[in-house]
Design an enzyme around this catalytic site. Structure first.
Site, PDB file in Angstrom:
ATOM      1  CG  LEU A  27      -1.964  -0.970   1.252  1.00 35.01           C
ATOM      2  CD1 LEU A  27      -2.550  -0.966   2.796  1.00 35.01           C
ATOM      3  CD2 LEU A  27      -3.116  -0.631   0.319  1.00 35.01           C
ATOM      4  N   GLY A  28       1.804   1.190   0.780  1.00 34.66           N
ATOM      5  CA  GLY A  28       2.865   2.432   0.681  1.00 34.66           C
ATOM      6  C   GLY A  28       3.939   2.062   1.623  1.00 34.66           C
ATOM      7  N   GLY A  30       7.156   4.244   4.378  1.00 32.55           N
ATOM      8  CA  GLY A  30       7.682   5.253   4.829  1.00 32.55           C
ATOM      9  C   GLY A  30       9.084   5.139   5.222  1.00 32.55           C
ATOM     10  CG  ASP A 157       5.046  14.638  10.664  1.00 33.02           C
ATOM     11  OD1 ASP A 157       5.212  15.685  10.163  1.00 33.02           O
ATOM     12  OD2 ASP A 157       5.332  13.317  10.197  1.00 33.02           O
TER      13      ASP A 157
END
Ligand code: ADP
Ligand code: MG
Length: 409
Positions: A27-28, A30, A157
């Protein structure tokens, strides 16, 4: 980064937590983790599986995130839970997974859709219609109010990447079973072998098709590098989104880091090192609202000849919002690096004032009325005095959030 202490390499069909979760698609990612769509065989639902890098600093960061998310989840499951918990990502489970690169902490989170950053990209960086912006703003504010007042948590953040849209289609309830049937077995044999890689490709295609159904998009941009296509959520009446990524969040009474927030969304008191509280999230929120409405970041500071990124950032703030009151400018631990004793920037002497209202009209071609109302909403949130900024709760009462769009697009 796929080495000792780094990411855990995942293949479609890999099993986690003694077979409970099965990886479907990436999905992604970081700096700390990769995130996978996984099928939960216990609940027959899709979840997001966040697999942290294994080095000790990443383990510590994950433990911290789990602590914050657990405190939210505990509250959410109690009998008198506020429904506002829905505007914040929910932790479902967590466990350790040992692989060739070490031991990885894994978080099981509810599965969500695209980030606001993708939504801004889909607008071709032109911004969203104001009534959409209002809806998204309401969701973020309810989430923030919940975190601030009910948990004493500062997110620290907040930015478009960290607000995800809620998928309107429930993959588990999709009627077309053959398309959405989860991939339950990992492909066998050597991943580099010709036949196996063909199987792998086919599985990937199948997984993508299944996910396309889930997300309402033709294909995954992350995997294929295709031009972005509008997400179905943009046209939905109930755009709903949730605040995610609690890796940097803290309890207000136990702040951890001095330097917080992603540069463009950073509040002035953080740059000046003058202490911070919940109101830093309100500053970032205003930056997000502006970006949603215009497609541009509110502040994009750069290093220049004879001045730092911090100094440019402070100058940009003053050009938009007027001079920082001397008392505030000189009160931080780092004030002396930037300001003289009169409260003027030492190395950037000439400022070109361009107030928000005028910026919205001149550069972004806002009708005067819209520009005026939107600035009235944003400016109090961008007060240099943190204690004067409205709280999320107060901001939710602002008339702008409930006014009708005068220029439907
Ligand atoms: P990191 O702490 O490593 O930055 P994030 O929590 O920001 O990790 O997640 C990395 C990316 O994974 C996000 O930008 C997003 O694209 C995707 N992602 C994270 N959580 C979810 C989720 N619950 N549902 C769908 N995608 C997610
Ligand atoms: Mg992140």
């Amino acid at each position: 980064s796929y080495r000792k202490g780094g990411y855990h390499a995942v293949r479609i069909g890999d099993q986690f937590a003694a077979g409970r979760y099965i990886a479907q698609r990436k999905l992604g990612w970081g700096h700390f983790s990769t995130v996978w769509l996984a099928y939960d065989t216990t609940t027959s639902a899709y979840v997001a599986l966040k697999i942290q890098k294994s080095a000790s600093q990443f383990v510590d960061a994950a433990l911290h995130e789990i602590e914050i998310l657990s405190s939210i989840a505990d509250c959410a499951s109690s009998s008198n839970a506020s429904s506002n918990v829905k505007f914040v990502i929910q932790l479902i489970d967590h466990f350790k997974h040992t692989g060739p690169n070490g031991q990885h902490l894994c978080m099981v989170l509810e599965f969500l859709g695209d980030s606001l950053l993708r939504l801004i990209k889909f607008s071709r960086y032109k911004g969203l219609p104001l009534d959409r912006v209002r809806e998204i703003c309401k969701c973020i504010l309810i989430g923030l109010d919940y975190l601030h007042r009910e948990h004493g948590i500062i997110h620290t953040d907040l930015k478009p990447e960290n607000v995800l849209l809620v998928s309107t289609i429930d993959p588990a309830k999709d009627p077309v079973r053959s398309e959405t049937a989860p991939i339950l077995e990992r492909p066998e044999g050597n991943i580099n072998g010709g036949v196996t890689s063909l199987i792998e490709k086919r599985l990937k295609r199948r997984a993508r098709r299944a996910v396309a159904k889930i997300s309402g998009r033709k294909d995954s941009m992350v995997e294929t590098g295709e031009a972005p296509k509008p997400d179905r959520n943009i046209d939905g009446v109930d755009v709903r989104c949730k605040i995610v990524d609690f890796g940097n969040a803290c309890f207000a009474d136990k702040p951890i880091a001095q330097e917080i927030q992603t540069r463009q969304y950073r509040a002035p008191e953080v740059i000046l090192e003058a202490g911070y509280s919940f109101s830093v999230d309100m500053w970032s929120f205003a930056c997000i609202a502006f970006e949603l409405a215009t497609g541009d970041m509110l502040f994009t500071p750069k290093v220049g000849q004879g001045f730092s990124e911090d100094e440019d950032h402070l100058a940009l703030m003053m050009e938009l919002l007027g001079k920082i009151p001397r008392k505030i400018a000189t009160a931080g631990a780092k004030s002396k690096d930037f300001f003289d004793r009169h409260g003027d920037l030492k190395r950037i002497r000439r400022l070109k004032f361009w107030p928000l209202n005028k910026l919205l009209i001149d550069r972004y071609k806002f009708p005067e009325n819209d520009a005026h109302e939107f600035s009235e909403f944003l400016l109090p949130l961008l007060d240099f005095a943190p204690e004067k900024r409205p709280t999320a709760q107060q901001c939710l009462q602002h008339p702008w959030l409930n006014c009708k769009d005068s220029t439907p697009t």
